[in-house]
Design a protein around this motif. Structure first.
Motif, short mmCIF file in Angstrom:
data_model
loop_
_atom_site.label_atom_id
_atom_site.label_comp_id
_atom_site.label_asym_id
_atom_site.label_seq_id
_atom_site.Cartn_x
_atom_site.Cartn_y
_atom_site.Cartn_z
N VAL A 162 0.86 -1.18 0.00
CA VAL A 162 0.00 0.00 0.00
C VAL A 162 0.90 1.23 0.00
CG1 VAL A 162 -1.84 1.26 1.17
CG2 VAL A 162 -1.78 -1.24 1.28
N GLY A 163 0.78 2.05 -1.04
CA GLY A 163 1.61 3.25 -1.14
C GLY A 163 0.76 4.48 -1.35
N ASP A 164 1.22 5.62 -0.86
CA ASP A 164 0.52 6.89 -1.06
C ASP A 164 1.53 8.01 -1.25
OD1 ASP A 164 0.96 8.49 1.55
OD2 ASP A 164 0.27 6.56 2.32
N ASP A 165 1.06 9.14 -1.75
CA ASP A 165 1.92 10.30 -2.00
C ASP A 165 1.75 11.36 -0.93
OD1 ASP A 165 -0.61 11.11 -2.58
OD2 ASP A 165 -0.14 11.97 -4.55
N GLY A 166 1.45 10.94 0.30
CA GLY A 166 1.19 11.88 1.38
C GLY A 166 2.45 12.46 2.00
N ILE A 167 2.29 12.96 3.23
CA ILE A 167 3.37 13.70 3.89
C ILE A 167 4.34 12.78 4.63
CG2 ILE A 167 1.94 15.75 4.18
CD1 ILE A 167 1.43 14.89 7.07
#
Length: 429
Positions: free
Chosen positions: A381-386
């Motif tokens: 699970v990957g995201d482009d958050g902080i």
């Protein structure tokens, strides 16, 4: 440039294995002699000096020397058995320990005595295997060429050849035929003999030097999995209790109060009673919605009925951040579904990760990948958050780690400050 035919690859592999097994067996005898002499001399010296305090330090030194030889043998084992090297966790003296405590430390370690026992037993196994290895190599090299040097072998008038003893006659042809056949047999069976002898030696060494360590490591792993499962279950129950107390329970209390007020208003002010009942109906719907949300955290029906891909698709559809989902379709088919416990673990890993994205990451996009590899299920699970996610206790990701450890898997979180965040779990299946 001429390419090497592919048919030579198996032959090259066979020769490489033969050379490795033969070298392992032949070099084991010198090491076994060194270990045996060291062990006998050390124990004898210890027994002679035991009446004084010098015997115990000598024994400790012998145990440390046996440990060094055992470590050398552990380095050689993976090439024969094809297993990863496992070194036992030896007892070590505490920092600042006094001399005698350091002396007694190896004596209190069972593995140190197994290392010493191996130094005694190893020679018993290495000597006959060494002799057999040499004899087989001699037969394999000299037997097929026996006809070339038969005439050069001196013989007396009363000498009897093996062919005569076996009733094959006393002629030169019978003698050459028999010895050549023996040589060809030894040559053809040399790889099998070398493999068998190497496995025998390695099995003895493995049972004493590594087997106990692996068993202890396995017990430790199982204990950790048990603690992780208990921790994950306790965390889930506490969260469920909190959610029920803060949500449906409070709404049910208000619903009871609204119904009681409506009953009192029914005779005096029917219009007010109608409004109160409308509010009670709205409270009922909201309570049902919260109960459905809680049930998804326990055992979502879609996961049981339609499998992991459909359940994850429902999760991705409800996620606050736009989520791209890549899942192996075989995981949702009848013949490709995983064990229910493993499906549940994978679902909750993704669910908790998406919850973490929604609450903390401020991400604008998220990607979920679930793929089945040989012997394991990989969840990413990957995201482009902080960024800034971590596995500290009290955070949602610690619950994921407990669930993954409970089924014997591993979890890796990469989340530098500023992002992006990547949560990768691998669980065996």
């Amino acid at each position: 440039m001429t390419a090497v035919p592919a048919s030579f690859s198996p032959l090259r592999g066979l020769l490489r294995r033969l050379a490795h097994d033969s070298g392992y067996v032949l070099f084991s005898l010198p090491l076994a002699v060194i270990g045996f002499v060291l062990a006998v001399a050390g124990i004898s010296l210890t027994a002679g000096l035991l009446v004084t305090t010098l015997g115990l330090p000598v024994l400790a030194g012998v145990l440390y020397a046996a440990r060094g030889l055992a470590d050398l043998e552990r380095l050689r084992l993976p090439g024969v058995l094809g297993r990863p090297r496992v070194r036992p966790v030896y007892l070590t003296p505490q920092r600042g320990a006094r001399f005698w405590r350091r002396v007694f430390t190896p004596m209190r370690d069972p593995q140190s005595w197994l290392d010493l026992l191996h130094a005694f037993i190893r020679l018993v196994v290495a000597l006959p295997t060494f002799v057999l290895m040499l004899v087989w190599w001699a037969l394999a090299l000299a037997g097929p060429l026996y006809g070339a040097y038969d005439a050069a072998i001196p013989r007396g008038p009363d000498d009897q050849d093996l062919s005569q003893l076996l009733g094959m006659g006393d002629g030169t042809g019978a003698r050459i035929a028999l010895n050549t056949a023996i040589g060809l047999f030894a040559l053809l069976t040399l790889p099998l003999m070398a493999r068998a002898l190497a496995r025998i030696q390695a099995a003895v060494a493995y049972s004493l030097l590594t087997g106990v360590a692996e068993m202890r490591q396995r017990i430790t792993t199982l204990e950790e999995q048990k603690r992780a499962a208990a921790s994950a279950e306790a965390s889930a129950l506490r969260r469920l209790e909190r959610d029920i107390h803060d949500g449906p329970q409070q709404r049910l209390v208000r619903l009871a109060m609204d119904l009681g007020r409506a009953r009192q208003q029914l005779a005096a002010d029917p219009e007010a009673a109608r409004r109160t009942l409308d509010e009670a109906v709205a409270q009922t719907r909201e309570t049902l919605d919260e109960l459905r949300a809680l049930s998804r955290g326990i055992a979502p029906p879609i996961l049981v009925d339609r499998g992991l891909p459909s359940a994850l698709a429902a999760l991705a559809a409800r996620a606050l951040a736009p989520t791209e989902l890549v899942v192996d379709d075989e995981l949702g088919r009848a013949g490709g579904r995983l064990d229910p416990g493993l499906e549940s673990t994978a679902y909750f890993v993704v669910a908790e990760a998406l919850t973490n994205v929604a609450k903390h990451s401020r991400a604008s996009a998220c990607r979920v990948e679930v793929a089945r590899k040989v012997g394991r299920l990989e969840i990413t699970v990957g995201d482009d958050g902080i960024g800034g996610a971590h596995l500290a206790k009290g955070h949602g990701l610690s619950g994921i780690a407990d669930r993954v450890r409970a089924v014997g898997g591993t979890l890796e979180v990469t989340s530098p400050a500023g992002g992006p965040t990547r949560i990768h779990a691998e669980v065996p299946w």
